[in-house]
Structures are given as C-alpha cells and as structure tokens.
Design a protein around this motif. Structure first.
Motif: not given
Length: 545
Positions: A111, A345, A347, A351, A378, A382, A387, A389-390
């Motif tokens: 990220e 999630f 960015y 969302y 995405t 994940l 990534y 940060d969810y």
C-alpha cells in the motif's frame, strides 16, 4: 523534518553504514594527516628559501629547494592515495545504503509503495545513498583536515605575527553568518530539485517501458517534446540551486579578498618598519590561505549539510516505514478453506469493496465475475496480503489471515497476475523461480512440451522478457502453476492471450489441479465460468451487499 537535525539520527546512519568500514577510515585519516603535515611544512620551507635568496646563501638555498622537492612529491603521492582510499570507502558505504534501501523497499507494505512511481523509487535507491555517503565521508575527512590545518596554520601565523592573525581569523563568524542567512532557501531549493528529478525519472521509465505503444501510435514527437520539457524543468531548478550556492560562495570570496588586501597593506607596513621579513610574509600568506580555505570548507560543509537534509528525509521516509513481513504467528501448511466476512477496503478514501462476503470450504475451481473496477483483483491482493488495511474478516482455515506468517502464507498461495511476472533470464529460470526445492528435470521438460514452449527454450537473447508475446508470458505463468505445490491458486485473466487450442489444454490442467486444491479464477470468458464449481458475483460499486 526536524529529526534530521537531531544528532541521534545521524549517529544511526554513521553506526550502520560508515563505522563498519573503520579500517579504511583509519587508513584514510593517516594518509590525510601525513598530507597535512607535509603541506604545512612547504610554505615554511618556501619562505626560508626567499630569505636565503635575499641574503645570497646559494648553498642553503639549494638544500632547502631539495627539501621542498621531496615534500611536494610526498604530498602529491599522499593526495593520490587519499583519493584512492576515499573512493573505495565511498563506494563500499554507498553500496551498503543502497542494499539496505533495496531490501527495505522489497519488504515494505505494498500500500505504501503504491504511492510512489517506479522512477522515484529507482531515484531514491540510486541517488540518495551516494549523496548521503558522500556527505559523511567528506564531513569526516574535511573535519580532520580542517582541524589540523586550522591548528597548525594558526600556531605558525601567531608565531609570525599575532596582529595579522587576529585580522585573518575575522572570517570565521562572517562565514557562518552567510550560511545561516541562506540556510532555509538552500533546503527549499534542494527539495524542488528532488521533486523534479523524481518526475523526470518516472517519465523516463514510463517512456522506455511503453516504447511499442509509442511507436505504433506515432507518439514519438509528443514524447520527445515532453522529455525536453522535463529536462528543462530539471535544468531550471538546478540553475536556481546553483545561483544560491554561487551567491553564498561569492560573498565568502569577497570577504576573503577584502581581508587579504587589508593584511597585505599591514604586512607591507611591518616589513618597512623591519618587524617582518619578506620570507615571513610569503609563509604567512600561504598559511593564511590554508586557514581561509579550511574556514571556507566549514562553510561548504554547512552548505552540503543543508542540501543533504532532503536526501536524509527521503532515506528516512523509506527506512522508517513499517515492513510488510510478518515473521511471527501461526504456521500454515495447507489452505483448506477461505472466507470473506463483510470485508471492506478503500483506496484514497474511496471504497473498492464494501461489506463483501463469500465462503469456500472444499477443493474446486471457483470464479469471480464482475465488471472492470468492481474489486476482483483487490480480493486477490487481500488474500495475498499485498493489502492489509481492511475492515471485516478474512479467514483461512478458520483463522484470521493476519495471524499467519507472511512466508508461510505465500508458500501456500500462488497469485498469477494478469500482468505476467517475467524476468530477463532464460526459460527454465523463469519457470522455476518460485520453487525452493530442486525441480525434477524430466517433469519440467514435459510441462515445457505440453505448453509448447520448446521454441523459447532455445532463445539466446539476454532479454527474454521483452522478446515474448503475451500468450508466451501467460504460458510461463501456467507452467509455474503446474510445477508448484501451492494449495490455493489465484488466477487473474491468465488465458486471454492464448489461442483456442492452447486455452482448452490449459483449462484441462486447471480443472485437474482443482480436484485437490482451491483455485479461484477471474475471467470474463463463458467457457471458463461454466466449468467452475462455484461463482461469486461482484456487486455494483454503488450498491452495498
């Protein structure tokens, strides 16, 4: 960034990258000291020669000329040796910083890295280390030279004339004053330069990596023009930097010239009064030049420090960021189930996923279907922990994904991206790069033949990456899947570049692999979707599940 003015921050860098080279540093200091001692003796000997010429003692003149010759040769040799050791030291320390930054970038969270351009990251590794190391080595060597030069010069100058020495030393506070006045401007201009340099590096890498598209669409003229403007921007900010530095140095030189003229006038007066000899004045002038040069070096170091502050900030921003690797946690031997429970999630505050859920409890081939931009890739990011940060829960074998060690997770999860990950190496190296254990050669040969990659195997090119077609790159990715032992495989549009016959063969292998493992595929093709054991439909981005 005020912390860059904190000595503790500098000490960390010195301890980590400079002091491990202490042997070379000691050698360098010894050579510098020998050079200083020699250079300090030369003006004294030269002044002595002039006084001996005045009294017409030719025998002693010859003796001191020979001494001067030996001293000059020794100084020249020590200067060459100093440059040699200094370059080796600089390269070794700079490479250490580059290695540390390169390793940190590879370990840093995706990220965070996503916010940088490729050129900017390359620029940080390539330029930042060199500038930081250059500053510290110059600092150490200059401090040794400055201290000894000032001490020896000051001692001899006081012995020759205290009055002249007091006038000569006035330069010190004036030099610091000038540097202090321009300090914030120098830092600001250096920041501007670095921003333009990053933009230039990004543009250059973007252009080189898209040469095919530029040529096919007759965009050469546009890109040449844009490149010229990037160079002009870089030149303008560089020249602005140069103007500030020249202004500072010009003021320093002006002060030196004025003081030198004043000292020359007083010296003439003292000679006329018989308080000084001509040789004394020549020697004093040489030592004064060394003293002023040393004081000027202090100012230059201060200028260099103000410039390198920006590079130190760039170094810290990379090195202080959290590493991606989770080295502790639960072990993962095989993925048997995967669950997304109300996962969201975003960015850049938008969302990409909102309260998304699905569950897989047994081996099989599963498809994710949705429009472009709906968040399909995405999901793979994940699952792969690119990534982190969810919101919500992502469970593998009933445990939160964040509880697993990164290395264990990625040993079990194979993510084959839509943009193939190909290196500039030979075919076998590209296929086996993910494998930790030695690959069975006959098995590898069968896979190469099955995917019709035999032709590529014979390529002698040094740059395989840019020689292959899209379909050939996808075949290499499929070969990695076939040779690997991953229990969860994520396939992102991996068949789009294949012809129909090869697509059928690849689908049969994917289906065969899904009997004992979980495979999830993103594909818009109906023939793929119809053989899936389950399909997960991505919601419209504007509608929450």
């Amino acid at each position: 960034m005020n912390s860059m003015f904190d000595w503790r921050e500098h000490k960390k860098i010195i301890d980590k990258f400079i002091l491990p080279q202490k042997k070379k540093i000691i050698y360098l200091i010894i050579v510098i000291l020998l050079g200083i001692i020699t250079s300090m003796a030369i003006p004294y000997v030269f002044g002595k020669i002039i006084d001996l010429i005045v009294i017409k003692d030719l025998q002693l003149v010859l003796k001191f000329i020979l001494i001067s010759l030996i001293l000059n040769i020794f100084q020249s040799l020590s200067s060459i040796l100093e440059e040699w050791i200094g370059n080796i030291l600089s390269i070794d320390c700079s490479n250490s910083i580059k290695e540390a930054m390169f390793a940190k970038i590879l370990d840093t969270r995706y990220e965070f890295l996503n916010s940088y351009g490729e050129g900017e990251l390359v620029s940080r590794i390539e330029n930042t280390g060199d500038k930081i190391v250059s500053f510290y080595i110059d600092f150490f060597s200059s401090i040794v030279m400055i201290l000894f030069s000032i001490i020896i010069s000051a001692y001899i100058m006081i012995r020759i004339s205290l009055k002249l020495f007091i006038i000569a030393i006035i330069l010190l506070p004036l030099t610091y004053g000038i540097n202090y006045i321009f300090k914030s401007t120098i830092i600001s201009k250096q920041r501007d330069y670095i921003i333009k340099l990053d933009a230039y590096s990004d543009y250059l890498i973007d252009t080189i990596s898209n040469l095919t598209g530029i040529k096919l669409n007759n965009l050469e003229k546009i890109f040449k023009g844009n490149y010229g403007r990037k160079l002009k921007d870089l030149k303008n900010v560089s020249m602005s930097n140069l103007k500030i530095n020249m202004a500072v140095r010009s003021l320093q030189d002006l002060i030196t010239i004025i003081l030198s003229s004043l000292i020359l006038f007083i010296s003439a007066k003292l000679i006329i009064l018989g308080d000084l000899t001509l040789g004394n004045i020549v020697a004093f002038s040489s030592y004064m030049e060394k003293l002023h040069s040393s004081i000027k070096n202090i100012g230059d170091l201060n200028l260099s420090f103000n410039e390198v502050i920006v590079d130190l900030e760039r170094y810290k921003k990379i090195m202080d960021h959290d590493s991606e690797k989770k080295i502790d946690g639960k072990k993962l031997s095989k993925v048997t189930s995967l669950k997304f429970k109300n996962v969201s999630f975003k960015y850049d505050d938008e969302y990409i996923l909102k309260d998304f859920s699905f569950e897989i409890n047994k081996p099989g081939l599963y498809g994710i279907v949705g429009e472009n931009g709906s968040g399909k890739t995405t999901i793979f990011n994940l699952i792969s922990k690119l990534y982190t940060d969810y919101e919500g829960e992502i469970l593998i074998n009933g445990n939160e994904i964040s509880d697993y060690r990164d290395e264990d997770l990625r040993n079990e999860v194979l993510f084959i991206e839509s943009k193939p990950f190909i290196l500039r190496e030979n075919l076998n190296s590209n296929i086996t790069i993910l494998e930790k254990k030695k690959v069975n050669e006959s098995h590898l040969k069968k896979i190469i033949q099955f995917l019709e990659l035999d032709r590529i195997e014979k390529y002698s090119t040094k740059n395989l990456k840019d020689t292959l077609s899209k379909g050939e790159k996808q075949k290499i990715h499929l070969a990695r899947m076939m040779i690997g032992r991953h229990s969860l495989i994520l396939l992102d549009e991996v068949l789009s570049g294949l012809d129909q016959e090869m697509k059928k063969k690849a689908i049969s292998k994917i289906k065969e692999r899904s009997k004992n493992n979980i495979l999830i595929i993103i594909s818009h093709e109906y023939e793929i979707q119809r053989i899936c054991d389950g399909l997960f439909l991505m919601p419209d981005k504007n509608i929450s599940i």
